[in-house]
Write an enzyme that holds these catalytic residues in place. Sequence first.
Site, PDB file in Angstrom:
ATOM      1  N   ASP A  27       0.832  -1.204   0.000  1.00 34.55           N
ATOM      2  CA  ASP A  27       0.000   0.000   0.000  1.00 34.55           C
ATOM      3  C   ASP A  27       0.870   1.258   0.000  1.00 34.55           C
ATOM      4  OD1 ASP A  27      -2.277   1.516   0.047  1.00 34.55           O
ATOM      5  OD2 ASP A  27      -2.761   1.124   2.150  1.00 34.55           O
ATOM      6  N   ASN A  75     -10.577  -3.171  -6.458  1.00 31.02           N
ATOM      7  CA  ASN A  75      -9.793  -2.242  -7.291  1.00 31.02           C
ATOM      8  C   ASN A  75     -10.468  -1.909  -8.626  1.00 31.02           C
ATOM      9  OD1 ASN A  75      -6.525  -3.432  -6.171  1.00 31.02           O
ATOM     10  ND2 ASN A  75      -7.703  -1.665  -5.484  1.00 31.02           N
TER      11      ASN A  75
HETATM   12  C1  FPP Z   1      -1.690   0.329  -3.373  1.00 34.09           C
HETATM   13  O1  FPP Z   1      -1.314   1.648  -3.570  1.00 34.09           O
HETATM   14  C2  FPP Z   1      -1.238  -0.491  -4.466  1.00 34.09           C
HETATM   15  C3  FPP Z   1      -2.051  -1.085  -5.395  1.00 34.09           C
HETATM   16  C4  FPP Z   1      -3.508  -0.955  -5.416  1.00 34.09           C
HETATM   17  C5  FPP Z   1      -1.509  -1.894  -6.465  1.00 34.09           C
HETATM   18  C6  FPP Z   1      -0.333  -2.736  -6.115  1.00 34.09           C
HETATM   19  C7  FPP Z   1       0.317  -3.085  -7.362  1.00 34.09           C
HETATM   20  C8  FPP Z   1       1.646  -3.031  -7.633  1.00 34.09           C
HETATM   21  C9  FPP Z   1       2.665  -2.707  -6.618  1.00 34.09           C
HETATM   22  C10 FPP Z   1       2.155  -3.284  -8.995  1.00 34.09           C
HETATM   23  C11 FPP Z   1       1.757  -4.533  -9.699  1.00 34.09           C
HETATM   24  C12 FPP Z   1       2.211  -5.786  -9.071  1.00 34.09           C
HETATM   25  C13 FPP Z   1       2.951  -6.769  -9.655  1.00 34.09           C
HETATM   26  C14 FPP Z   1       2.989  -8.080  -8.999  1.00 34.09           C
HETATM   27  C15 FPP Z   1       3.726  -6.582 -10.869  1.00 34.09           C
HETATM   28  P1  FPP Z   1      -2.435   2.777  -3.640  1.00 34.09           P
HETATM   29  O2  FPP Z   1      -2.607   3.174  -5.059  1.00 34.09           O
HETATM   30  O3  FPP Z   1      -3.677   2.302  -2.959  1.00 34.09           O
HETATM   31  O4  FPP Z   1      -1.727   3.904  -2.815  1.00 34.09           O
HETATM   32  P2  FPP Z   1      -2.428   5.040  -1.945  1.00 34.09           P
HETATM   33  O5  FPP Z   1      -3.224   4.340  -0.878  1.00 34.09           O
HETATM   34  O6  FPP Z   1      -1.254   5.791  -1.400  1.00 34.09           O
HETATM   35  O7  FPP Z   1      -3.262   5.851  -2.876  1.00 34.09           O
END
Ligand code: FPP
Length: 236
Positions: A24, A72
């Site tokens: 996250d 998501n």
């Molecule tokens: C949370 O950050 C992250 C996600 C929803 C996506 C996680 C995906 C990756 C790290 C990349 C893809 C993975 C692989 C295995 C290649 P957020 O966008 O919710 O952050 P925020 O809460 O700060 O807005």
Amino acid sequence: MTVPAVASGGPEGGRARHVAIIMDGNGRWAKKRHLPRAVGHQRGVEAVRKVVRGAEGLGLEVLTLYAFSTENWRRPEEEISDLMGLMKRFILSDLEEMAENNIRLKIIGDYKAFAPDVVELIDNALAHTASNTGTTIAVALNYGSMDEIARAASKAASEGPITPETIAAHLDTADLPPLDLLIRTSGEERLSNFLLWQAAYAELWFTDVLWPDFTAEHLKQAMDAFATRERRYGGR
Ligand code: FPP
């Protein structure tokens, strides 16, 4: 409900066999730098690469990563498309290295709901690493724990009595060792529909580090902390 036959952690200094991470903070990482969210996700993939490379050296049997939840889909189309593009590129660029490092890929969640080209890439990656015997990297895609438990319960019901054991036998993680340690980055302290069943006896480790800044050294810190915790599974 039976407790895991082979428990890790505790005073014997057991090492975590199965660690899961809620990755996250990509968005906040980008916002702090006045960069687009997509850049935060790109840096998030780089963190995935580093942590995957570190996992084997730490003796991990399984690393489960929450990459895309059933919730998501509520994000703007452009962000979903950025995430899909990043996942495709990650498979194309890193599959060979992972295969050479004896990594086995596994998916939990219903990834077949993704676009056909993504599904094809994933199926190919799964087949390519299926016989590997090193660390398993389990990626949660279109995964939601409540959905997983409901699917498992339906299958169990179609075969006979519903018990904790028959449900567990049908979870997406049925072939994995019990979850030892669940990490969440970015200072949030909730499970967000991730591995609710599997986390019943897992140790939890929260850090303020935003996912793009997370390294194998942080993973080691969490695993070292785990090894000092005493797990009693409700006993004394
Ligand atoms: C949370 O950050 C992250 C996600 C929803 C996506 C996680 C995906 C990756 C790290 C990349 C893809 C993975 C692989 C295995 C290649 P957020 O966008 O919710 O952050 P925020 O809460 O700060 O807005």
